[in-house]
Design a protein around this motif. Structure first.
Motif, PDB file in Angstrom:
ATOM      1  N   ARG A 179       0.854  -1.188   0.000  1.00  0.00           N
ATOM      2  CA  ARG A 179       0.000   0.000   0.000  1.00  0.00           C
ATOM      3  C   ARG A 179       0.891   1.239   0.000  1.00  0.00           C
ATOM      4  O   ARG A 179       1.741   1.391   0.879  1.00  0.00           O
ATOM      5  CB  ARG A 179      -0.935  -0.003   1.208  1.00  0.00           C
ATOM      6  CG  ARG A 179      -1.890  -1.202   1.225  1.00  0.00           C
ATOM      7  CD  ARG A 179      -2.644  -1.316   2.538  1.00  0.00           C
ATOM      8  NE  ARG A 179      -3.335  -2.580   2.636  1.00  0.00           N
ATOM      9  CZ  ARG A 179      -4.623  -2.777   2.356  1.00  0.00           C
ATOM     10  NH1 ARG A 179      -5.360  -1.746   1.961  1.00  0.00           N
ATOM     11  NH2 ARG A 179      -5.167  -3.969   2.465  1.00  0.00           N
ATOM     12  N   ILE A 180       0.669   2.103  -0.990  1.00  0.00           N
ATOM     13  CA  ILE A 180       1.494   3.296  -1.153  1.00  0.00           C
ATOM     14  C   ILE A 180       0.601   4.529  -1.121  1.00  0.00           C
ATOM     15  O   ILE A 180      -0.323   4.647  -1.941  1.00  0.00           O
ATOM     16  CB  ILE A 180       2.280   3.256  -2.480  1.00  0.00           C
ATOM     17  CG1 ILE A 180       3.187   2.015  -2.518  1.00  0.00           C
ATOM     18  CG2 ILE A 180       3.096   4.524  -2.666  1.00  0.00           C
ATOM     19  CD1 ILE A 180       3.878   1.820  -3.855  1.00  0.00           C
ATOM     20  N   VAL A 181       0.866   5.411  -0.184  1.00  0.00           N
ATOM     21  CA  VAL A 181       0.118   6.663  -0.092  1.00  0.00           C
ATOM     22  C   VAL A 181       0.838   7.712  -0.927  1.00  0.00           C
ATOM     23  O   VAL A 181       2.024   7.993  -0.702  1.00  0.00           O
ATOM     24  CB  VAL A 181       0.004   7.132   1.367  1.00  0.00           C
ATOM     25  CG1 VAL A 181      -0.714   8.488   1.429  1.00  0.00           C
ATOM     26  CG2 VAL A 181      -0.739   6.096   2.208  1.00  0.00           C
ATOM     27  N   GLY A 182       0.120   8.283  -1.908  1.00  0.00           N
ATOM     28  CA  GLY A 182       0.746   9.302  -2.725  1.00  0.00           C
ATOM     29  C   GLY A 182       0.036   9.501  -4.044  1.00  0.00           C
ATOM     30  O   GLY A 182      -0.986   8.863  -4.336  1.00  0.00           O
ATOM     31  N   ASP A 183       0.588  10.393  -4.847  1.00  0.00           N
ATOM     32  CA  ASP A 183       0.076  10.725  -6.171  1.00  0.00           C
ATOM     33  C   ASP A 183       0.424   9.580  -7.122  1.00  0.00           C
ATOM     34  O   ASP A 183       1.593   9.185  -7.225  1.00  0.00           O
ATOM     35  CB  ASP A 183       0.719  12.031  -6.645  1.00  0.00           C
ATOM     36  CG  ASP A 183       0.111  12.569  -7.926  1.00  0.00           C
ATOM     37  OD1 ASP A 183      -0.198  11.780  -8.833  1.00  0.00           O
ATOM     38  OD2 ASP A 183      -0.042  13.813  -8.027  1.00  0.00           O
ATOM     39  N   VAL A 184      -0.576   9.065  -7.840  1.00  0.00           N
ATOM     40  CA  VAL A 184      -0.340   7.917  -8.711  1.00  0.00           C
ATOM     41  C   VAL A 184       0.676   8.224  -9.803  1.00  0.00           C
ATOM     42  O   VAL A 184       1.285   7.312 -10.371  1.00  0.00           O
ATOM     43  CB  VAL A 184      -1.658   7.437  -9.352  1.00  0.00           C
ATOM     44  CG1 VAL A 184      -2.605   6.878  -8.310  1.00  0.00           C
ATOM     45  CG2 VAL A 184      -2.328   8.556 -10.159  1.00  0.00           C
ATOM     46  N   ARG A 185       0.907   9.487 -10.099  1.00  0.00           N
ATOM     47  CA  ARG A 185       1.844   9.858 -11.165  1.00  0.00           C
ATOM     48  C   ARG A 185       3.296   9.778 -10.719  1.00  0.00           C
ATOM     49  O   ARG A 185       4.198   9.680 -11.561  1.00  0.00           O
ATOM     50  CB  ARG A 185       1.534  11.275 -11.664  1.00  0.00           C
ATOM     51  CG  ARG A 185       0.200  11.402 -12.397  1.00  0.00           C
ATOM     52  CD  ARG A 185      -0.152  12.847 -12.674  1.00  0.00           C
ATOM     53  NE  ARG A 185      -0.425  13.581 -11.439  1.00  0.00           N
ATOM     54  CZ  ARG A 185      -0.783  14.862 -11.403  1.00  0.00           C
ATOM     55  NH1 ARG A 185      -0.905  15.551 -12.521  1.00  0.00           N
ATOM     56  NH2 ARG A 185      -1.046  15.453 -10.239  1.00  0.00           N
ATOM     57  N   THR A 186       3.521   9.825  -9.412  1.00  0.00           N
ATOM     58  CA  THR A 186       4.903   9.904  -8.931  1.00  0.00           C
ATOM     59  C   THR A 186       5.224   8.950  -7.788  1.00  0.00           C
ATOM     60  O   THR A 186       6.400   8.780  -7.457  1.00  0.00           O
ATOM     61  CB  THR A 186       5.205  11.341  -8.449  1.00  0.00           C
ATOM     62  OG1 THR A 186       4.244  11.702  -7.429  1.00  0.00           O
ATOM     63  CG2 THR A 186       5.096  12.337  -9.594  1.00  0.00           C
ATOM     64  N   ALA A 187       4.235   8.316  -7.191  1.00  0.00           N
ATOM     65  CA  ALA A 187       4.468   7.553  -5.960  1.00  0.00           C
ATOM     66  C   ALA A 187       5.091   6.185  -6.207  1.00  0.00           C
ATOM     67  O   ALA A 187       5.600   5.566  -5.269  1.00  0.00           O
ATOM     68  CB  ALA A 187       3.157   7.387  -5.192  1.00  0.00           C
ATOM     69  N   THR A 188       5.045   5.700  -7.443  1.00  0.00           N
ATOM     70  CA  THR A 188       5.601   4.387  -7.745  1.00  0.00           C
ATOM     71  C   THR A 188       6.838   4.520  -8.620  1.00  0.00           C
ATOM     72  O   THR A 188       6.979   5.476  -9.383  1.00  0.00           O
ATOM     73  CB  THR A 188       4.568   3.501  -8.457  1.00  0.00           C
ATOM     74  OG1 THR A 188       4.000   4.218  -9.555  1.00  0.00           O
ATOM     75  CG2 THR A 188       3.474   3.079  -7.499  1.00  0.00           C
ATOM     76  N   ASN A 189       7.695   3.523  -8.492  1.00  0.00           N
ATOM     77  CA  ASN A 189       8.901   3.431  -9.316  1.00  0.00           C
ATOM     78  C   ASN A 189       8.656   2.364 -10.380  1.00  0.00           C
ATOM     79  O   ASN A 189       8.343   1.218 -10.047  1.00  0.00           O
ATOM     80  CB  ASN A 189      10.093   3.039  -8.444  1.00  0.00           C
ATOM     81  CG  ASN A 189      11.363   2.870  -9.250  1.00  0.00           C
ATOM     82  OD1 ASN A 189      11.530   1.874  -9.948  1.00  0.00           O
ATOM     83  ND2 ASN A 189      12.260   3.829  -9.135  1.00  0.00           N
ATOM     84  N   PRO A 190       8.793   2.709 -11.675  1.00  0.00           N
ATOM     85  CA  PRO A 190       8.463   1.741 -12.724  1.00  0.00           C
ATOM     86  C   PRO A 190       9.230   0.431 -12.616  1.00  0.00           C
ATOM     87  O   PRO A 190       8.684  -0.634 -12.934  1.00  0.00           O
ATOM     88  CB  PRO A 190       8.815   2.494 -14.010  1.00  0.00           C
ATOM     89  CG  PRO A 190       8.627   3.930 -13.671  1.00  0.00           C
ATOM     90  CD  PRO A 190       9.095   4.044 -12.240  1.00  0.00           C
ATOM     91  N   GLY A 191      10.482   0.478 -12.181  1.00  0.00           N
ATOM     92  CA  GLY A 191      11.241  -0.755 -12.039  1.00  0.00           C
ATOM     93  C   GLY A 191      10.786  -1.578 -10.846  1.00  0.00           C
ATOM     94  O   GLY A 191      10.525  -2.777 -10.958  1.00  0.00           O
ATOM     95  N   LYS A 192      10.642  -0.938  -9.730  1.00  0.00           N
ATOM     96  CA  LYS A 192      10.259  -1.638  -8.502  1.00  0.00           C
ATOM     97  C   LYS A 192       8.794  -2.033  -8.505  1.00  0.00           C
ATOM     98  O   LYS A 192       8.420  -3.056  -7.912  1.00  0.00           O
ATOM     99  CB  LYS A 192      10.553  -0.735  -7.300  1.00  0.00           C
ATOM    100  CG  LYS A 192      10.233  -1.358  -5.958  1.00  0.00           C
ATOM    101  CD  LYS A 192      10.525  -0.388  -4.818  1.00  0.00           C
ATOM    102  CE  LYS A 192      10.145  -0.985  -3.471  1.00  0.00           C
ATOM    103  NZ  LYS A 192      10.380  -0.032  -2.362  1.00  0.00           N
ATOM    104  N   HIS A 193       7.954  -1.253  -9.160  1.00  0.00           N
ATOM    105  CA  HIS A 193       6.515  -1.479  -9.100  1.00  0.00           C
ATOM    106  C   HIS A 193       5.919  -1.857 -10.459  1.00  0.00           C
ATOM    107  O   HIS A 193       4.799  -1.485 -10.789  1.00  0.00           O
ATOM    108  CB  HIS A 193       5.818  -0.241  -8.542  1.00  0.00           C
ATOM    109  CG  HIS A 193       6.274   0.135  -7.169  1.00  0.00           C
ATOM    110  ND1 HIS A 193       7.019   1.273  -6.913  1.00  0.00           N
ATOM    111  CD2 HIS A 193       6.120  -0.499  -5.975  1.00  0.00           C
ATOM    112  CE1 HIS A 193       7.286   1.340  -5.626  1.00  0.00           C
ATOM    113  NE2 HIS A 193       6.760   0.274  -5.031  1.00  0.00           N
TER     114      HIS A 193
END
Length: 259
Positions: free
Chosen positions: A76-90
């Protein structure tokens, strides 16, 4: 029962969404990305059904996202969907933007920025992005829709659900929608949630979404009905893209997929 319980009962249908997403993917996806996840109900269902399934659920509201019991198979990641995830890790096999949440992005440049991020997350695994939306002749009409759903745990109790399109501007594509719930037992109103959720959306049309997806780098876009063509005895759904506009009702709900 709170407004989130009512939403999960009346608005979301994760048992229908999961086989549909698997069918659109076309293989055996194991990693789900659920953006604008809310309570992450789909993620919870996904890891409970998919063998070795994992999910990444992202939402701006920490209280809503962490409302349900934790599961270590769901990140679970709290944040803006445009920046909260890392494309490699997620990276994910299926990235789902459901419940018309793509409308939370109002500006086309911001939409393309987000879609590029989605492409980066799905590309490494040969995945698919799926966004739902609505359209048709009544898409920009103020309207109320009422439905009654049985309470999931209390026989004889029903939840009256109202979808209200309060404002709609066809010149800007902006709509204001509100959800209301009323819990009734034997004709008596037990609880009422007026304006339980209010949304200010940019209602992106199907061609607008597909154009933006192509501009973001996706090679293929397709449109699917939210009801599968067929479901077998094991619960596997079968789907084919909509190619003829006559297949759509005057007012329709569709899934727009990009890969």
């Amino acid at each position: 029962m709170d407004r989130h319980d009512c939403y999960e009962t009346c608005v979301q249908n994760v048992r229908q969404a999961l086989p549909l997403l698997r069918a659109v993917h076309g293989n055996d996806p194991t990693i789900l990305g659920e953006d604008f996840a809310g309570t992450a109900q789909l993620s919870s269902h996904w890891v409970g059904v998919i063998e070795n399934g994992r999910s990444i659920a992202v939402d701006l509201d920490p209280e809503t996202l962490n409302l349900r019991d934790g599961d270590d198979r769901i990140e679970r990641i709290v944040g803006d969907v445009r920046t909260a995830t890392n494309p490699g890790k997620h990276a994910c096999d299926v990235l789902f933007v459901g419940n018309f949440s793509i409308g939370e992005i109002h500006d086309r440049a911001a939409l393309i920025e987000y879609l590029k991020h989605c492409r980066a997350r799905t590309k490494a695994r040969g995945g698919v992005l799926c966004c739902d939306t609505y359209g048709g002749a009544d898409a920009f009409l103020p309207v109320d829709v009422h439905r009654s759903h049985p309470h999931p745990y209390e026989p004889g109790t029903f939840i009256r659900y109202t979808w209200e399109q309060r404002e709609a501007d066809p010149l800007t594509g902006r709509v204001i929608n509100a959800l209301h719930f009323r819990v009734e037992r034997s004709g008596t109103i037990e609880e009422e949630f007026t304006d339980a959720f209010i949304y200010d959306w940019r209602l992106w049309s199907v061609p607008e979404l597909r154009d933006a997806m192509h501009e973001a780098g996706f090679e293929i876009t397709e449109v699917y009905s939210q009801l599968p063509d067929a479901v077998d005895d094991e619960g596997n759904a079968y789907v084919s893209p909509v190619t003829d506009p006559d297949e759509l009702d005057d007012s329709f709900f569709v899934l727009v997929a990009a890969r």
